[in-house]
Design an enzyme around this catalytic site. Structure first.
Site, PDB file in Angstrom:
ATOM      1  CG  ASP A  25      -2.111   0.897   1.083  1.00  0.00           C
ATOM      2  OD1 ASP A  25      -2.369   1.374  -0.045  1.00  0.00           O
ATOM      3  OD2 ASP A  25      -2.788   1.145   2.092  1.00  0.00           O
ATOM      4  CB  THR A  71     -13.319  -7.404  -5.113  1.00  0.00           C
ATOM      5  OG1 THR A  71     -13.233  -7.310  -3.685  1.00  0.00           O
ATOM      6  CG2 THR A  71     -13.059  -8.838  -5.520  1.00  0.00           C
ATOM      7  CG  ASN A  73      -7.841  -1.826  -5.330  1.00  0.00           C
ATOM      8  OD1 ASN A  73      -6.927  -2.609  -5.089  1.00  0.00           O
ATOM      9  ND2 ASN A  73      -8.156  -0.835  -4.498  1.00  0.00           N
TER      10      ASN A  73
HETATM   11  C1  IPE Z   1      -5.523  -2.727  -0.342  1.00  0.00           C
HETATM   12  O1  IPE Z   1      -5.175  -1.404  -0.454  1.00  0.00           O
HETATM   13  C2  IPE Z   1      -5.468  -3.415  -1.677  1.00  0.00           C
HETATM   14  C3  IPE Z   1      -4.145  -3.546  -2.266  1.00  0.00           C
HETATM   15  C4  IPE Z   1      -3.016  -3.218  -1.748  1.00  0.00           C
HETATM   16  C5  IPE Z   1      -4.136  -4.137  -3.567  1.00  0.00           C
HETATM   17  P1  IPE Z   1      -6.261  -0.236  -0.602  1.00  0.00           P
HETATM   18  O2  IPE Z   1      -5.503   1.021  -0.722  1.00  0.00           O
HETATM   19  O3  IPE Z   1      -7.218  -0.577  -1.684  1.00  0.00           O
HETATM   20  O4  IPE Z   1      -7.026  -0.338   0.784  1.00  0.00           O
HETATM   21  P2  IPE Z   1      -7.849   0.768   1.581  1.00  0.00           P
HETATM   22  O5  IPE Z   1      -8.853   1.333   0.638  1.00  0.00           O
HETATM   23  O6  IPE Z   1      -6.880   1.811   2.045  1.00  0.00           O
HETATM   24  O7  IPE Z   1      -8.453   0.029   2.734  1.00  0.00           O
HETATM   25  C1  IPE Z   2      -1.533   0.308  -3.397  1.00  0.00           C
HETATM   26  O1  IPE Z   2      -1.333   1.668  -3.402  1.00  0.00           O
HETATM   27  C2  IPE Z   2      -1.757  -0.254  -4.790  1.00  0.00           C
HETATM   28  C3  IPE Z   2      -3.141  -0.654  -5.055  1.00  0.00           C
HETATM   29  C4  IPE Z   2      -4.133  -0.630  -4.227  1.00  0.00           C
HETATM   30  C5  IPE Z   2      -3.430  -1.119  -6.405  1.00  0.00           C
HETATM   31  P1  IPE Z   2      -2.541   2.707  -3.383  1.00  0.00           P
HETATM   32  O2  IPE Z   2      -2.875   3.053  -4.789  1.00  0.00           O
HETATM   33  O3  IPE Z   2      -3.653   2.208  -2.566  1.00  0.00           O
HETATM   34  O4  IPE Z   2      -1.841   3.943  -2.669  1.00  0.00           O
HETATM   35  P2  IPE Z   2      -2.483   4.947  -1.616  1.00  0.00           P
HETATM   36  O5  IPE Z   2      -3.052   4.113  -0.516  1.00  0.00           O
HETATM   37  O6  IPE Z   2      -3.537   5.699  -2.342  1.00  0.00           O
HETATM   38  O7  IPE Z   2      -1.363   5.794  -1.171  1.00  0.00           O
HETATM   39 MG    MG Z   3      -4.093   2.364  -0.590  1.00  0.00          MG
END
Ligand code: IPE
Ligand code: IPE
Ligand code: MG
Length: 257
Positions: A25, A71, A73
């Protein structure tokens, strides 16, 4: 547990988890800090993926599960989703040789039918080419949701009950496990999440029941070998009780000697 380093040689872990699961993340925040579009964060994150795959293999970790796309995302802006799918396809192409060289078998969990056809083809190609590799299983969680996985399992169990193949009274925890996407993969010993978020976000809901959770403030694109080692060290210092008492654990350890 000690981590030792012999001179300039590589770090050696005396206790290695069998299965490491990671919520990668913070790509978006990494990009935002640099006034870059979010996709640049995802692009920069690929090198951390490369690092953790190589380092895990080197350490002798048997299973590595990486949460790449949930799911939920799918609801992100269309541009971001399509950039992520492109990056994913590129990753599969560019890493195949490395997987073969390092004896790594590629697998995936999730609702793969929702992925673009090109990504499905690349995945299938990598599954086929790496299927006999035995050093480490790299499990990519893509289009993955823990709830979705349990719904999928429940449906398959219900179908078997309806057809008479399975007696509902015989359903046990093992039955649920057997109907998950990757039933042979043991539960993660440790869940690492980057970017300081203390939540599971619908990752491996069933499998994480007794995993140790290690959260690091480091954003995924900045996640280094040193930080990974530090996370594994933190895991090794934890006492896993699985619901038992310390006295029971000590007795068990003495009996095992
Ligand atoms: C979790 O991260 C999913 C992945 C790392 C692929 P998210 O960024 O989607 O999670 P939330 O929304 O902060 O909980
Ligand atoms: C994790 O990074 C990658 C995916 C969830 C695909 P994020 O895109 O969630 O990054 P933040 O949480 O917005 O910084
Ligand atoms: Mg994230």
């Amino acid at each position: 547990m000690k981590i030792s380093s012999n001179g300039n040689g590589p770090t050696v872990l005396s206790k290695v988890p069998r299965h490491v699961a990671v919520v990668m993340d913070g790509n978006g925040r990494w990009a935002k800090k640099r006034f870059l579009p979010r996709v640049e964060g995802h692009r920069a994150g690929v090198k951390s993926v490369r690092m953790i795959v190589e380092e895990s293999r080197r350490l002798g970790i048997r299973y590595l599960t990486l949460f790449a796309f949930s799911t939920e995302n799918w609801q992100r802006p269309r541009d971001e989703v399509s950039s992520l799918m492109k990056l994913f396809a590129q990753y599969l192409e560019s890493e195949l040789e490395l997987m073969l060289k390092n004896d790594i078998r590629l697998r995936a969990v999730g609702d793969l039918s929702r992925l673009p056809k090109e990504v499905q083809h690349s995945l299938q190609k990598n599954f086929d080419r790496t299927k006999d590799m035995q050093g480490m299983d790299l499990v990519l969680a893509v289009s993955y949701g823990g709830r979705d996985e349990l719904v999928h399992a429940a449906r398959r169990i219900a179908e078997k009950a309806r057809s008479g193949e399975l007696d509902p009274d015989s359903i046990s925890e093992a039955t649920i496990t057997e109907h998950l996407y990757a039933p042979d993969v043991p539960d993660p010993d440790v869940l690492i999440r980057t970017s300081d978020e203390n939540r599971i976000s619908n990752f491996l809901l069933w499998q994480l029941a007794y995993s140790e959770i290690v959260v690091t403030p480091v954003l995924w694109p900045d996640f280094s070998k040193e930080e990974y080692t530090r996370c594994l060290q933190e895991f090794s210092g934890r006492t896993r009780r699985f619901g038992l008492t310390d006295e029971q654990l000590a007795q068990g350890a003495a009996a095992a000697k």
